[in-house]
Write an enzyme that holds these catalytic residues in place. Sequence first.
Site, short mmCIF file in Angstrom:
data_model
loop_
_atom_site.label_atom_id
_atom_site.label_comp_id
_atom_site.label_asym_id
_atom_site.label_seq_id
_atom_site.Cartn_x
_atom_site.Cartn_y
_atom_site.Cartn_z
N ASP A 32 0.83 -1.21 0.00
CA ASP A 32 0.00 0.00 0.00
C ASP A 32 0.87 1.27 0.00
O ASP A 32 2.11 1.19 0.05
CB ASP A 32 -0.92 -0.07 1.24
CG ASP A 32 -2.29 0.52 0.99
OD1 ASP A 32 -2.44 1.34 0.08
OD2 ASP A 32 -3.23 0.17 1.76
N GLU B 283 -0.84 1.92 -5.19
CA GLU B 283 -0.64 3.38 -4.97
C GLU B 283 -1.78 4.18 -5.59
O GLU B 283 -1.65 5.38 -5.80
CB GLU B 283 0.77 3.85 -5.31
CG GLU B 283 1.23 3.79 -6.73
CD GLU B 283 0.75 4.92 -7.60
OE1 GLU B 283 -0.33 4.74 -8.20
OE2 GLU B 283 1.46 5.94 -7.74
N TRP B 284 -2.90 3.50 -5.87
CA TRP B 284 -4.18 4.15 -6.21
C TRP B 284 -4.14 4.96 -7.51
O TRP B 284 -4.96 5.86 -7.72
CB TRP B 284 -4.66 5.05 -5.06
CG TRP B 284 -4.46 4.48 -3.70
CD1 TRP B 284 -4.88 3.24 -3.28
CD2 TRP B 284 -3.79 5.07 -2.58
NE1 TRP B 284 -4.51 3.04 -1.97
CE2 TRP B 284 -3.85 4.15 -1.52
CE3 TRP B 284 -3.16 6.31 -2.38
CZ2 TRP B 284 -3.29 4.41 -0.27
CZ3 TRP B 284 -2.60 6.57 -1.14
CH2 TRP B 284 -2.67 5.62 -0.10
N GLY B 285 -3.13 4.68 -8.35
CA GLY B 285 -3.06 5.41 -9.62
C GLY B 285 -2.52 6.82 -9.51
O GLY B 285 -2.52 7.55 -10.50
N ASP C 140 -10.20 3.66 -3.48
CA ASP C 140 -10.92 2.47 -3.03
C ASP C 140 -12.35 2.40 -3.55
O ASP C 140 -13.03 3.41 -3.69
CB ASP C 140 -10.96 2.43 -1.50
CG ASP C 140 -9.59 2.16 -0.89
OD1 ASP C 140 -8.60 2.07 -1.64
OD2 ASP C 140 -9.52 2.06 0.35
C1 GLA Z 1 -6.01 1.39 1.52
C2 GLA Z 1 -6.16 0.39 0.38
C3 GLA Z 1 -7.28 -0.58 0.72
C4 GLA Z 1 -6.97 -1.30 2.03
C5 GLA Z 1 -6.76 -0.27 3.14
C6 GLA Z 1 -6.24 -0.92 4.40
O1 GLA Z 1 -7.14 2.21 1.61
O2 GLA Z 1 -6.40 1.04 -0.84
O3 GLA Z 1 -7.45 -1.52 -0.33
O4 GLA Z 1 -5.83 -2.10 1.86
O5 GLA Z 1 -5.81 0.72 2.75
O6 GLA Z 1 -6.02 0.01 5.42
#
Ligand code: GLA
Length: 380
Positions: free
Chosen positions: A126, A161-163, A184
Amino acid sequence: MTLAPTPPMGWNSWNMFGATVNAEVIKQTADSFLSSGLKDAGYEYIIIDDIWHGGRGPDGKLFPDKQKFPEGMKAVADYIHARGLKFGMYSDAGPLTCGGRPASQDNEEIDASTFAEWEIDYLKYDWCHAEDTRANAEYRYKRMAEALRATRRDIVFSICEWGHHSPWRWGERVGGNLWRTTGDIGDSWKDVHNNWGILYGIESIGFEQQRGLESYAGPGHWNDPDMLVVGLRGTSREIFGAGCTDTEYRTHFSLWSLLAAPLMIGCDIANMDAATCEILTNEEVIALNQDPLGKQGWRACRHGQTEIWKKPLAEGGLGVAFFNRGEKQQTVRAHWSDLEISGRYTIRDLWAHQDQGTSDTEFKADVAPHGCAVLKLQPA
Ligand code: GLA
């Protein structure tokens, strides 16, 4: 050997259990993989997400929460492996995880070797609390990928890393097998806004946020539009959203399959209902996702609120999905020119599990609001 030659399939603890994950949940989940037919359908990874931690000991090694995992992580791994399944864990590239637990920044090597001692097969990594620059992202993910490789264990590396810094452009080069492309997901068709921020709905992640990324996916390196919310039905302990209808969950599963996305289940499979199980184990739809050519599908055309998506398959076949994002039933019609194909094809409906004859011009189907029809076309 290519790791993750097809999109990884499995289950992750976060979407349903969040901070309440423990060894009992994991054991029940592993047993359910076998009893519910998920293993036979191709699901293999069981992944413990955030908040498994006890702390970091004086020897510098991470250790699990003793209440949640009284026998330690190796015992959990053994339980999973004894059932012919694979084991995944979670850490973070910053000093702390998103849940505020100790993470792997500047401990990459020791943590990779601890994870290898626990015999993990998959690591989700993450991005909370890390310095949010592209240079640091490439550096941190590469450093962990190298540390994992140095253990000589085959460990699928999942970049999360969410893009933020277009990981599709560098994720494969630094050693990633998949990378999250967005923030998310929520248990919802539409985006969910609250005090904490936003969780994206199925519609915006699936139909909008993956467009243009298809050229970056292929065997061993996949775009990851986040985990499945199929079957959560608004009962998640961790993520928001009031849940979706069966029709919407079916569309979510179909779209993720067309996108060659990892199929990571997020619901409580030990207690899932029959409709959820039927969606998750539709082997004909899964076969589109797992097709060895490894092409990510894309939108071929749209008419108003209906869309036609296609995914080229090995041996000249084509996955085709008709989607209806509108609020009333629609007849969707694909001309072969829309799909950029010609000649005669056999048509099979993968949700009705029925052959629909052959055509050399077009196919049409009635599609419910938020629903889909998923077809496999094969040269006749
Ligand atoms: C981030 C990630 C999620 C999850 C949470 C856990 O938000 O994007 O998929 O792993 O952390 O805290």
